[in-house]
Write a protein that holds these residues in place. Structure first.
Motif, PDB file in Angstrom:
ATOM      1  N   LYS A   1     -24.739 -69.835  -3.606  1.00  0.00           N
ATOM      2  CA  LYS A   1     -23.619 -68.895  -3.502  1.00  0.00           C
ATOM      3  C   LYS A   1     -23.770 -68.020  -2.269  1.00  0.00           C
ATOM      4  N   MET A   2     -24.996 -67.544  -2.129  1.00  0.00           N
ATOM      5  CA  MET A   2     -25.262 -66.654  -0.997  1.00  0.00           C
ATOM      6  C   MET A   2     -24.976 -67.369   0.315  1.00  0.00           C
ATOM      7  N   LYS A   3     -25.450 -68.612   0.394  1.00  0.00           N
ATOM      8  CA  LYS A   3     -25.282 -69.374   1.627  1.00  0.00           C
ATOM      9  C   LYS A   3     -23.807 -69.624   1.929  1.00  0.00           C
ATOM     10  N   GLU A   4     -23.074 -70.027   0.889  1.00  0.00           N
ATOM     11  CA  GLU A   4     -21.638 -70.266   1.057  1.00  0.00           C
ATOM     12  C   GLU A   4     -20.949 -69.021   1.599  1.00  0.00           C
ATOM     13  N   CYS A   5     -21.268 -67.912   0.966  1.00  0.00           N
ATOM     14  CA  CYS A   5     -20.570 -66.655   1.319  1.00  0.00           C
ATOM     15  C   CYS A   5     -20.998 -66.148   2.694  1.00  0.00           C
ATOM     16  N   LEU A   6     -22.317 -66.121   2.922  1.00  0.00           N
ATOM     17  CA  LEU A   6     -22.792 -65.524   4.176  1.00  0.00           C
ATOM     18  C   LEU A   6     -22.456 -66.370   5.399  1.00  0.00           C
ATOM     19  N   SER A   7     -22.419 -67.681   5.203  1.00  0.00           N
ATOM     20  CA  SER A   7     -22.155 -68.537   6.362  1.00  0.00           C
ATOM     21  C   SER A   7     -20.727 -68.377   6.877  1.00  0.00           C
ATOM     22  N   ALA A   8     -19.870 -67.811   6.037  1.00  0.00           N
ATOM     23  CA  ALA A   8     -18.480 -67.610   6.468  1.00  0.00           C
ATOM     24  C   ALA A   8     -18.340 -66.408   7.398  1.00  0.00           C
ATOM     25  N   LEU A   9     -19.374 -65.574   7.411  1.00  0.00           N
ATOM     26  CA  LEU A   9     -19.280 -64.337   8.211  1.00  0.00           C
ATOM     27  C   LEU A   9     -19.864 -64.551   9.608  1.00  0.00           C
ATOM     28  N   SER A  10     -19.356 -63.797  10.557  1.00  0.00           N
ATOM     29  CA  SER A  10     -19.946 -63.827  11.905  1.00  0.00           C
ATOM     30  C   SER A  10     -21.323 -63.154  11.836  1.00  0.00           C
ATOM     31  N   ALA A  11     -22.147 -63.401  12.850  1.00  0.00           N
ATOM     32  CA  ALA A  11     -23.517 -62.846  12.846  1.00  0.00           C
ATOM     33  C   ALA A  11     -23.517 -61.326  12.698  1.00  0.00           C
TER      34      ALA A  11
ATOM     35  N   LEU B   1     -18.375 -53.968   7.221  1.00  0.00           N
ATOM     36  CA  LEU B   1     -18.717 -54.192   5.810  1.00  0.00           C
ATOM     37  C   LEU B   1     -17.457 -54.474   4.999  1.00  0.00           C
ATOM     38  N   HIS B   2     -16.432 -53.690   5.270  1.00  0.00           N
ATOM     39  CA  HIS B   2     -15.164 -53.879   4.567  1.00  0.00           C
ATOM     40  C   HIS B   2     -14.612 -55.277   4.829  1.00  0.00           C
ATOM     41  N   ASN B   3     -14.609 -55.679   6.073  1.00  0.00           N
ATOM     42  CA  ASN B   3     -14.113 -57.014   6.424  1.00  0.00           C
ATOM     43  C   ASN B   3     -14.974 -58.122   5.804  1.00  0.00           C
ATOM     44  N   SER B   4     -16.289 -57.869   5.749  1.00  0.00           N
ATOM     45  CA  SER B   4     -17.182 -58.866   5.144  1.00  0.00           C
ATOM     46  C   SER B   4     -16.800 -59.097   3.690  1.00  0.00           C
ATOM     47  N   ILE B   5     -16.559 -58.010   2.974  1.00  0.00           N
ATOM     48  CA  ILE B   5     -16.219 -58.136   1.548  1.00  0.00           C
ATOM     49  C   ILE B   5     -14.900 -58.893   1.386  1.00  0.00           C
ATOM     50  N   GLU B   6     -13.976 -58.609   2.266  1.00  0.00           N
ATOM     51  CA  GLU B   6     -12.689 -59.318   2.247  1.00  0.00           C
ATOM     52  C   GLU B   6     -12.900 -60.824   2.475  1.00  0.00           C
ATOM     53  N   GLU B   7     -13.730 -61.131   3.474  1.00  0.00           N
ATOM     54  CA  GLU B   7     -13.959 -62.547   3.809  1.00  0.00           C
ATOM     55  C   GLU B   7     -14.723 -63.257   2.697  1.00  0.00           C
ATOM     56  N   ILE B   8     -15.665 -62.535   2.092  1.00  0.00           N
ATOM     57  CA  ILE B   8     -16.421 -63.121   0.978  1.00  0.00           C
ATOM     58  C   ILE B   8     -15.472 -63.419  -0.196  1.00  0.00           C
ATOM     59  N   ARG B   9     -14.509 -62.522  -0.402  1.00  0.00           N
ATOM     60  CA  ARG B   9     -13.526 -62.742  -1.474  1.00  0.00           C
ATOM     61  C   ARG B   9     -12.780 -64.059  -1.245  1.00  0.00           C
ATOM     62  N   LYS B  10     -12.383 -64.279   0.017  1.00  0.00           N
ATOM     63  CA  LYS B  10     -11.645 -65.513   0.329  1.00  0.00           C
ATOM     64  C   LYS B  10     -12.511 -66.749   0.066  1.00  0.00           C
ATOM     65  N   VAL B  11     -13.795 -66.660   0.491  1.00  0.00           N
ATOM     66  CA  VAL B  11     -14.692 -67.801   0.278  1.00  0.00           C
ATOM     67  C   VAL B  11     -14.873 -68.065  -1.211  1.00  0.00           C
ATOM     68  N   MET B  12     -15.057 -66.993  -1.964  1.00  0.00           N
ATOM     69  CA  MET B  12     -15.260 -67.149  -3.410  1.00  0.00           C
ATOM     70  C   MET B  12     -14.057 -67.804  -4.062  1.00  0.00           C
ATOM     71  N   GLU B  13     -12.892 -67.433  -3.609  1.00  0.00           N
ATOM     72  CA  GLU B  13     -11.673 -68.028  -4.173  1.00  0.00           C
ATOM     73  C   GLU B  13     -11.563 -69.502  -3.779  1.00  0.00           C
ATOM     74  N   GLN B  14     -11.830 -69.766  -2.494  1.00  0.00           N
ATOM     75  CA  GLN B  14     -11.710 -71.156  -2.004  1.00  0.00           C
ATOM     76  C   GLN B  14     -12.731 -72.088  -2.643  1.00  0.00           C
ATOM     77  N   GLU B  15     -13.953 -71.588  -2.765  1.00  0.00           N
ATOM     78  CA  GLU B  15     -15.048 -72.453  -3.230  1.00  0.00           C
ATOM     79  C   GLU B  15     -15.222 -72.426  -4.746  1.00  0.00           C
ATOM     80  N   GLY B  16     -14.378 -71.673  -5.405  1.00  0.00           N
ATOM     81  CA  GLY B  16     -14.474 -71.604  -6.865  1.00  0.00           C
ATOM     82  C   GLY B  16     -15.712 -70.865  -7.345  1.00  0.00           C
TER      83      GLY B  16
END
Lengths: 185, 151
Positions: A122-132, A166-181
């Motif tokens: 889960k961590m990998k899926e979510c974190l890899s979606a974010l820029s460095a 941080l705010h944008n990261s949480i937003e992007e993680i939300r999208k990944v979580m939705e996409q990846e189930g």
């Protein structure tokens, strides 16, 4: 021995104190780099390079915050340099070494391994979606609980930028979580 | 996203990550706005799906040994540099002191020995500062030559 005391001794040339200081911070540094790079081998290399650099620069260090903050700032800069150097050669998102046997990791129980395996995925899926940059801010806040001020010092950016990332990261993680189930809440 | 929503969400995030002790956001807005409610839920989901437990790592024996070796070598190197710096200062201090002394002597014997001696002393006095950068370069090259780490 308190960290400040170790720093003083290390700066005065006391080798055992410097060794202890660096090894005390090994786990936090390695953990940060594993999450940041999503690659265990690279994390080991960067951890080693960071600690060696810290040995050379220990006399220049001014103990204002936590010692780990300084190490993480060095590590982050080394990673950014590495990214720049190898931009065309590597795609960090394709790295797959988090699942590799953790040779230096503390050996966990079977249950822990299963649970942490899922957590890793889960961590990998979510974190890899974010820029460095965003990933670094998110890791420092979410996993290590650094204050905005400390993160701003590490990232060398204004406090507002830290909040925004941080705010944008949480937003992007939300999208990944939705996409990846991964959205199981 | 409206600025009101962004502000509310940032406040939620600050509270969630312990940057604020109290819930400072506009509760009425948060209850009515679907986007902000979702954001709050997302913070809880992030917490649940990405547990905050940090990864634990231990350095291997090899790593510890190589680190200790490096620390020891670095200690020796810095001691050597300190020593070289001391010698360099002493080397600089000696000619400076000699020139001052000779100049003094020259001025004392000025009448007997003649102006040429004093001229040589003065020339030495004025030339000495020009030697400092040259000595610096020589020292730098020596340091580079003795640096096994290439740093």
């Amino acid at each position: 021995m308190m960290e400040r005391e170790l720093i003083k001794k290390a700066q005065a040339g006391h080798n055992p104190a410097l060794n202890q200081l660096l090894l005390d911070n090994y786990s936090i540094l390695m953990g940060y780099l594993v999450k940041l790079t999503l690659n265990k081998e690279l994390s080991e290399d960067l951890t080693q390079e960071t600690l060696l650099r810290a040995v050379t620069k220990i006399r220049d260090y001014r103990p204002e915050g936590k010692f780990s903050t300084w190490l993480i700032a060095i590590a982050k800069n080394l990673y950014i340099d590495d990214l720049r150097k190898n931009k065309k050669l590597r795609n960090y998102q394709e790295y797959d070494s988090l699942e590799n046997t953790p040779s230096r990791e503390k050996i966990p129980s079977l249950e822990d391994r299963v649970l942490s395996g899922i957590a890793f995925d889960k961590m990998k899926e979510c974190l890899s979606a974010l820029s460095a940059e965003k990933r670094s801010v998110f890791i420092l806040k979410h996993y290590y609980g650094y204050s905005y001020k400390e993160i701003a010092a590490i990232e060398q950016c204004p406090l507002g930028t830290v909040r925004s990332r941080l705010h944008n990261s949480i937003e992007e993680i939300r999208k990944v979580m939705e996409q990846e189930g991964l959205d199981e809440f | 996203m409206s600025s009101k929503c962004r502000h509310t969400q940032l406040q939620m995030m600050d509270w969630f990550y312990d940057e604020q002790e109290q819930q400072n956001w506009d509760m009425d807005h948060a209850q009515q706005c679907r986007e902000c409610r979702n954001y709050y839920q997302q913070l809880l989901k992030t917490e649940k799906n990405l547990p905050r437990r940090p990864l634990e790592f231990e350095a291997s024996e090899d790593f510890i040994r190589s680190l200790e070796d490096h620390v020891r070598r670095e200690g020796v190197r810095s001691q050597e540099q300190k020593e070289k710096g001391r010698i360099f200062k002493e080397l600089g201090a000696f000619p400076a002191a000699a020139i001052i002394l000779l100049t003094l002597m020259g001025s004392l014997f000025y009448n007997d020995i003649g102006p040429s001696f004093i001229q040589v002393q003065l020339a030495g006095l004025f030339l000495f500062p020009f030697l400092i950068p040259i000595l610096g370069i020589v020292e730098k090259r020596r340091r580079q030559g003795s640096d096994p780490y290439g740093s």
